[in-house]
Design a protein around this motif. Structure first.
Motif, short mmCIF file in Angstrom:
data_model
loop_
_atom_site.label_atom_id
_atom_site.label_comp_id
_atom_site.label_asym_id
_atom_site.label_seq_id
_atom_site.Cartn_x
_atom_site.Cartn_y
_atom_site.Cartn_z
N LEU A 1 -44.66 51.98 32.43
CA LEU A 1 -46.07 51.91 32.80
C LEU A 1 -46.67 50.67 32.13
N PHE A 2 -47.36 49.85 32.93
CA PHE A 2 -47.87 48.57 32.44
C PHE A 2 -49.40 48.52 32.53
N ALA A 3 -50.00 47.77 31.60
CA ALA A 3 -51.41 47.34 31.70
C ALA A 3 -51.40 45.83 31.44
N ALA A 4 -52.16 45.07 32.24
CA ALA A 4 -52.09 43.61 32.13
C ALA A 4 -53.44 42.98 32.44
N ASP A 5 -53.63 41.77 31.82
CA ASP A 5 -54.85 40.99 32.06
C ASP A 5 -54.45 39.59 32.49
N ARG A 6 -55.40 38.94 33.18
CA ARG A 6 -55.17 37.57 33.64
C ARG A 6 -55.67 36.54 32.62
N ARG A 7 -55.85 36.98 31.39
CA ARG A 7 -56.28 36.11 30.29
C ARG A 7 -55.57 36.58 29.02
N ALA A 8 -55.52 35.71 28.04
CA ALA A 8 -54.89 36.09 26.77
C ALA A 8 -55.66 37.24 26.13
N ARG A 9 -54.93 38.19 25.56
CA ARG A 9 -55.60 39.37 25.03
C ARG A 9 -54.68 40.04 24.01
N VAL A 10 -55.28 40.64 22.99
CA VAL A 10 -54.52 41.41 22.00
C VAL A 10 -54.79 42.89 22.26
N PHE A 11 -53.70 43.67 22.51
CA PHE A 11 -53.83 45.11 22.73
C PHE A 11 -53.76 45.82 21.39
N GLU A 12 -54.78 46.66 21.11
CA GLU A 12 -54.85 47.37 19.84
C GLU A 12 -53.87 48.54 19.83
N ARG A 13 -53.58 49.01 18.59
CA ARG A 13 -52.63 50.12 18.44
C ARG A 13 -53.09 51.36 19.20
N GLU A 14 -54.40 51.64 19.16
CA GLU A 14 -54.90 52.81 19.87
C GLU A 14 -54.68 52.69 21.38
N GLN A 15 -54.80 51.48 21.91
CA GLN A 15 -54.59 51.27 23.34
C GLN A 15 -53.12 51.45 23.72
N VAL A 16 -52.22 51.01 22.85
CA VAL A 16 -50.79 51.22 23.09
C VAL A 16 -50.49 52.71 23.11
N ALA A 17 -51.07 53.46 22.14
CA ALA A 17 -50.84 54.90 22.08
C ALA A 17 -51.41 55.59 23.32
N LEU A 18 -52.62 55.12 23.76
CA LEU A 18 -53.24 55.73 24.94
C LEU A 18 -52.37 55.52 26.18
N LEU A 19 -51.89 54.29 26.36
CA LEU A 19 -51.04 54.04 27.53
C LEU A 19 -49.75 54.86 27.45
N GLY A 20 -49.24 55.06 26.22
CA GLY A 20 -48.05 55.91 26.05
C GLY A 20 -48.32 57.34 26.47
N SER A 21 -49.56 57.83 26.19
CA SER A 21 -49.91 59.19 26.62
C SER A 21 -49.91 59.29 28.14
N PHE A 22 -50.49 58.29 28.79
CA PHE A 22 -50.47 58.30 30.26
C PHE A 22 -49.04 58.22 30.79
#
Length: 632
Positions: A192-213
């Motif tokens: 499962l991927f999440a992506a942006d068309r600009r440079a971006r830093v994904f926070e630890r909470e966001q990684v965990a959230l995507l893992g839950s999904f």
């Protein structure tokens, strides 16, 4: 609490942006507030920002928990896997605030990975992407079973770049990508991927959230697979139940057919009783026929013929008849097997009846042998013997000579013993078929001279030629071979004077040989069908003398010199008396033909090509060829 500090509570209450929290300190500094007052405002600001961040975190976690709850609710009512996966990807994109989210699944059969769901994508190439196992960021996630994130995809050397993947990512314009594994137990089934068309830093909470999904997506896929397996198992059980029900019906119907046919056999029924019983079982009209068998084979299979079904009744390769189901265009496999089983029972009944008639047929053959070989027998005794066989020898009869028209030698690779065995089997089949025909026609039949001889009564509207043609057609249809039949002239009353029978048989045999010589094998005819040649066959007289007087010198010349004058003469007449066509038929030079014709003219006389002489010579050629064939 001062007025300026209270302003921070107001900002918290209305959810102001972080920049708004600098305004109270700026206003105080502008109004000339002291250092102690400014320090107090700065402390209040930091406290307010901390409270604001905590509130933002709580609201975010509440939204995440709500989305996860909704996803779990979707799973509980799973109906359409694609719809559930789309909802998961949409919620992941919304909560992480990315421009694109997508989900890929592994395809073990193809050995690669493919895009299953995309959200926010605008590139058709990207949406249809298939990539090899282990390639790209997703390949790294699948290999390690751990999340991976890149701030700048094209600058990241941790994973394998391929032209296919880089082109698709470039078309979509993606820069920052986060990928988390979809796990079933210890197995990675997708990413499962999440992506942006600009440079971006994904926070630890966001990684965990995507893992839950991703975990929810894996559960959805596993649930869908289990449901599919359950449906498949239920479908297989249903098919098994249908097969069991069908087999039960087959067994019941087969038992019914067995009982009915057994009853017919035990009470001494015949083939027509079998047909009647089969008519009731198949709910149709079934008839037994021993004529018009063009649509049947000899393997007993029920085959469709127009609107009817036909099953051959045969034994040992001999066609005895057929069961015909009339006007019944559709027949299921069970009923077809029922019909084939009935055909087998019918063949057994016919064989039993034939076995019972064998003695009678031998008696018929013995009586015919006596008529041929011992014409001086007491007529009264002959009549009594014929009466026991239901034959009326005081009526006009015709003698018929029949023979299977087969090759003179075995086919390539066939031994003399095999050829002899086949000829013997053919003669036996012909005698059996002729005996059966004679019994049904109140006649007599016997095996004789490598073929079969029949003595059949002549009907008031029949001729000897008609009887020969009928007999040839019926015997050919029964033995499934070409049977040639020659007939004699009618014999008025064999019982009163048996002496003409032997002469009539000789006449029938000559007619049979003539048919084969004239290329009419497999047909039936009497002498009257053969024109002038037939007149000579009917009353042969001095045939050899006629041939000798007409062309004896040519025959003698060939015999003494080893020449081919007779063959040349025959080819000359066959080609319309054309030397050019004669040389083509004989494959010799035209001068050779001319020399031979000149020699023939000296032997036969100058008028040998006149119409009268040429007619006699052509007739003599036919008779000479027939005599040679008979002698051979």
């Amino acid at each position: 609490m001062s007025h300026d500090q209270a302003s921070y509570l107001e900002l918290l209450a209305r959810g102001a942006d972080a920049e708004a929290y600098d305004r109270p300190a700026l206003l105080a500094r502008a109004s000339g507030a002291g250092a102690e007052s400014l320090a107090s405002l700065e402390h209040a600001k930091q406290l307010a920002l901390r409270v604001r961040a905590e509130l933002e975190g709580r609201r975010r976690r509440e939204a995440e928990l709500s989305a996860l709850f909704e996803t779990a609710h979707d799973l509980a009512g799973l109906r359409d896997l694609d719809a559930v996966l789309r909802a998961i990807v949409q919620r992941a994109r919304s909560l992480l605030g990315t421009e694109v989210a997508y989900l890929s699944l592994n395809d073990p059969a193809a050995g690669d990975t493919y895009m299953r769901v995309t959200e926010g994508s605008v590139s058709a190439r990207f949406q249809q992407l298939r990539l090899g196992m282990g390639e790209g960021l997703g390949g790294l996630v699948a290999q390690t079973a751990r999340p991976y994130v890149t701030d700048s995809y094209f600058d990241d050397a941790r994973f394998e770049h391929t032209r296919t993947i880089d082109t698709a990512v470039s078309d979509e314009g993606l820069v920052a990508i986060l990928g988390v594994p979809l796990m079933l137990g210890s197995q990675v089934i997708g990413v499962l991927f999440a992506a942006d068309r600009r440079a971006r830093v994904f926070e630890r909470e966001q990684v965990a959230l995507l893992g839950s999904f991703a975990a929810h997506a894996a559960v959805a896929i596993d649930t869908a697979n289990l449901l599919a397996e359950t449906r498949s198992a239920l479908a297989e059980l249903e098919r098994a139940n249908e097969i069991i029900r069908d087999h039960s019906g087959v067994i019941e119907r087969a038992s019914e057919v067995h009982d009915r046919l057994t009853e017919v056999v035990l009470r001494g029924g015949g083939v027509h009783d079998v047909a009647a019983a089969l008519s009731e079982v198949l709910d149709g009209t079934v008839e037994f026929t021993d004529t018009d068998l063009e649509a049947t084979g000899t393997d007993g299979r029920a085959v469709r013929h127009g609107q009817d079904w036909v099953a051959a009744v045969s034994a040992g390769g001999e066609l005895l008849g057929a069961l015909v189901l009339r006007n019944h265009p559709e027949l299921d496999p069970v009923d077809r097997r029922t019909m084939e089983r009935a055909a087998m029972v019918t063949s057994l009944l016919l064989l039993a009846r034939r076995s019972a008639h064998d003695a009678e047929q031998r008696v018929r053959g013995e009586l015919l042998d006596d008529l041929l070989d011992a014409p001086d027998r007491d007529p009264r005794l002959l009549r009594e013997r014929a009466a026991r066989l239901q034959a009326d020898l005081d009526a006009p009869h015709v003698v018929l000579a029949a023979r299977i028209d087969g090759p003179d030698s075995g086919t390539s690779g066939t031994s003399d013993r095999e050829t002899a065995d086949r000829r013997s089997a053919d003669r036996q089949r012909l005698w059996s078929a002729a005996s059966h025909l004679a019994a049904t026609r109140s006649g007599l039949a016997a095996a004789r001279d490598g073929g079969t001889v029949l003595l059949l009564p002549l009907g008031p509207d029949d001729s000897a030629a008609d009887l020969a043609r009928q007999t040839s057609r019926q015997l050919s249809g029964t033995v499934r071979e070409s049977v040639t039949v020659g007939a004699s002239a009618p014999v008025p009353a064999p019982a009163g004077d048996p002496s003409p029978i032997a002469g009539a048989y000789a006449q029938a045999r000559r007619c049979l040989d003539a048919l084969r010589l004239l290329g009419r094998s497999g047909q039936g005819a009497a002498a009257q069908d053969l024109g002038f040649l037939g007149l000579l066959l009917a009353d042969p007289g001095d045939i050899d003398g006629f041939v000798r007087r007409t062309m004896g010198e040519v025959v003698d010349y060939d015999r003494r010199r080893g020449t081919d004058l007779v063959r040349t003469l025959d080819a000359y007449f066959a080609s319309g008396m054309s030397p050019a066509r004669t040389k083509d038929d004989l494959h010799v030079h035209v001068n050779t033909v001319a020399q031979r014709l000149e020699r023939i003219g000296r032997l036969l006389g100058p008028d040998w090509q006149s119409p009268a002489r040429s007619l006699e010579i052509q007739l003599a050629l036919r008779l000479h060829a027939m005599s040679a064939a008979v002698a051979h």
